[in-house]
Design a protein around this motif. Structure first.
Motif, mmCIF file in Angstrom:
data_model
loop_
_atom_site.group_PDB
_atom_site.id
_atom_site.type_symbol
_atom_site.label_atom_id
_atom_site.label_comp_id
_atom_site.label_asym_id
_atom_site.label_seq_id
_atom_site.Cartn_x
_atom_site.Cartn_y
_atom_site.Cartn_z
ATOM 1 N N SER A 225 0.664 -0.927 0.132
ATOM 2 C CA SER A 225 -0.191 0.198 0.059
ATOM 3 C C SER A 225 0.950 1.758 -0.282
ATOM 4 O O SER A 225 1.736 1.071 0.604
ATOM 5 C CB SER A 225 -0.751 -0.222 1.267
ATOM 6 O OG SER A 225 -1.560 -0.958 1.075
ATOM 7 N N LYS A 228 -1.584 6.191 2.829
ATOM 8 C CA LYS A 228 -1.951 5.527 4.374
ATOM 9 C C LYS A 228 -3.310 5.719 3.785
ATOM 10 O O LYS A 228 -3.570 6.547 2.761
ATOM 11 C CB LYS A 228 -1.427 6.887 5.520
ATOM 12 C CG LYS A 228 0.393 6.879 5.706
ATOM 13 C CD LYS A 228 0.110 7.893 7.057
ATOM 14 C CE LYS A 228 1.989 7.527 7.356
ATOM 15 N NZ LYS A 228 1.948 8.244 8.785
ATOM 16 N N ARG A 229 -4.105 5.277 4.818
ATOM 17 C CA ARG A 229 -5.586 4.961 4.796
ATOM 18 C C ARG A 229 -6.099 6.387 5.556
ATOM 19 O O ARG A 229 -5.825 6.690 6.726
ATOM 20 C CB ARG A 229 -6.373 4.277 5.234
ATOM 21 C CG ARG A 229 -7.481 3.952 4.806
ATOM 22 C CD ARG A 229 -7.895 3.306 6.271
ATOM 23 N NE ARG A 229 -8.084 3.069 7.469
ATOM 24 C CZ ARG A 229 -7.329 1.803 8.277
ATOM 25 N NH1 ARG A 229 -6.451 0.839 7.799
ATOM 26 N NH2 ARG A 229 -7.614 2.083 10.044
ATOM 27 N N TYR A 233 -11.537 7.153 4.356
ATOM 28 C CA TYR A 233 -11.621 6.785 3.353
ATOM 29 C C TYR A 233 -10.546 5.658 3.462
ATOM 30 O O TYR A 233 -10.085 5.282 4.148
ATOM 31 C CB TYR A 233 -11.069 8.521 1.922
ATOM 32 C CG TYR A 233 -11.905 9.316 2.353
ATOM 33 C CD1 TYR A 233 -12.911 9.649 1.718
ATOM 34 C CD2 TYR A 233 -11.579 9.898 3.920
ATOM 35 C CE1 TYR A 233 -13.560 10.959 1.530
ATOM 36 C CE2 TYR A 233 -12.199 11.616 3.606
ATOM 37 C CZ TYR A 233 -13.957 11.920 2.718
ATOM 38 O OH TYR A 233 -14.343 13.148 2.764
ATOM 39 N N PHE A 234 -10.948 5.139 1.712
ATOM 40 C CA PHE A 234 -9.749 4.457 1.146
ATOM 41 C C PHE A 234 -8.602 5.087 0.567
ATOM 42 O O PHE A 234 -9.498 5.168 -0.947
ATOM 43 C CB PHE A 234 -10.370 2.694 0.934
ATOM 44 C CG PHE A 234 -11.180 2.017 2.526
ATOM 45 C CD1 PHE A 234 -10.398 1.727 2.806
ATOM 46 C CD2 PHE A 234 -12.413 2.326 2.445
ATOM 47 C CE1 PHE A 234 -10.915 0.847 4.314
ATOM 48 C CE2 PHE A 234 -13.144 1.585 3.561
ATOM 49 C CZ PHE A 234 -12.246 0.712 4.246
ATOM 50 N N ALA A 235 -7.183 4.561 0.605
ATOM 51 C CA ALA A 235 -6.847 5.195 -0.659
ATOM 52 C C ALA A 235 -6.630 4.871 -1.944
ATOM 53 O O ALA A 235 -6.858 6.063 -2.383
ATOM 54 C CB ALA A 235 -4.952 5.344 -0.398
ATOM 55 N N GLY A 260 -4.633 1.167 -4.938
ATOM 56 C CA GLY A 260 -4.038 1.701 -3.878
ATOM 57 C C GLY A 260 -2.368 0.699 -3.963
ATOM 58 O O GLY A 260 -1.638 1.456 -3.479
ATOM 59 N N GLU A 295 2.570 6.030 2.890
ATOM 60 C CA GLU A 295 2.565 4.909 3.674
ATOM 61 C C GLU A 295 4.356 4.554 3.429
ATOM 62 O O GLU A 295 5.161 4.410 4.768
ATOM 63 C CB GLU A 295 2.032 3.949 3.355
ATOM 64 C CG GLU A 295 2.123 2.999 4.629
ATOM 65 C CD GLU A 295 1.153 1.760 4.837
ATOM 66 O OE1 GLU A 295 1.386 1.071 4.996
ATOM 67 O OE2 GLU A 295 -0.014 2.136 4.787
#
Length: 302
Positions: A225, A228-229, A233-235, A260, A295
């Motif tokens: 990934s 970061k998340r 939300y979701f990246a 992602g 990340e």
């Protein structure tokens, strides 16, 4: 890097463990990155002496694990890189406790835990990182994270002293620990798991492996990934909704399989990957007002 320092490092570790102008593309899962001045693969008891040599010579040092969460600049890394790997990878099981060196791969520890009918580490079985790196960033996947199974960690302080910290003292949260803030170097960790049934543990690991294979671009070099998340939300979903599936800069690409992930699609440079990440972050912010934070950790000269 002068000859005297090189020879001193060889005296400490053995010449077979000291590499000059070592391409970091061989030591990161992105398969990019310029040369380290010197890379050493030390045993645990050699680390303190190596850091002492660096201090006295005024040489910077960088500690890496399996390189699964790193983007190393194309200019490489100055000074000494300590790779905490196979030399510090022992794994011992005592009841429900597992003591392992920082260089042990999470997949290896999870496999031994399964063989010993210990449950709780299944989530980590497919993470392509080492224990030390997992502690530093409180690695997690599929609803599990390291702070749920860590009992204590032995670190080397900047002053060269060994300290044992409880999981509470590590201040673990999403992708965070006090380890980098304090300049600590993880030497080993103790995990506390629970008794389980081998067939059930294996079934969970097989299921998670199937999810990874079907949903993640494992056929290309990446660092997992990439962002970061963001809270709420979701990246990957934001990147997809921004129309960036398959978006490419040089040899770097937003994975078409999972947005992602940024992948090294075709002989990408670290500059390609960095440029792509910056553009993706900018476009997502412009469209949705959400700032994506990497990340992946950037080190070295870009």
């Amino acid at each position: 890097m002068n000859q005297e320092i090189y020879e001193t490092l060889c005296d400490i570790c053995g010449a077979e463990s000291v590499f000059v102008q070592e391409p970091m593309s061989r030591h990161t899962t992105f398969r990019t990155g310029g040369p380290a001045d010197v890379l050493v693969t030390p045993k645990a008891e050699q680390i303190s002496r190596i850091l002492d040599v660096c201090r006295k010579a005024g040489q910077p040092w960088t500690v890496i694990g399996n390189g699964s969460n790193l983007l190393v600049g194309d200019g490489g890394i100055r000074g000494v890189v300590l790779e905490i790997g196979r030399q510090i990878a022992e794994i011992e099981i005592d009841g429900t406790s597992i003591t392992a060196g920082a260089g042990a791969m999470l997949s290896s520890i999870a496999s031994k835990a399964a063989q010993a009918a210990l449950t709780g580490m299944e989530f980590a079985s497919g993470i392509p990182g080492s224990l030390g790196g997992a502690v530093v960033m409180n690695a997690g996947a599929y609803g599990g994270e390291m702070k749920n199974i860590l009992k204590e960690v032995t670190v080397l302080t900047p002053e060269g002293e060994l300290q044992t910290l409880s999981v509470e003292e590590l201040d673990l949260s999403y992708r965070h620990s006090i380890v980098p803030e304090r300049g600590y170097l993880v030497i080993q960790a103790v995990l506390e798991l629970q008794p389980g049934k081998p067939e059930e543990i294996q079934a969970i690991m097989d299921d998670l492996k199937e999810k990874r294979v079907s949903k993640q671009p494992l056929e290309y070099p990446s660092a997992g990934s990439t962002f970061k998340r963001p809270e709420g939300y979701f990246a990957g979903k934001l990147i997809q909704d921004a129309g960036l599936r398959g978006f490419q800069v040089g040899g770097a690409q937003v994975s078409e399989k999972h947005c992602g992930f940024v992948i090294n699609r075709d002989h990408a440079t670290s500059a390609d990957i960095c440029n792509l990440m910056d553009q993706v972050s900018g476009i997502v912010f412009k469209k949705f007002g959400v700032r994506l934070e990497p990340e992946v950790k950037k080190i070295g000269e870009f």
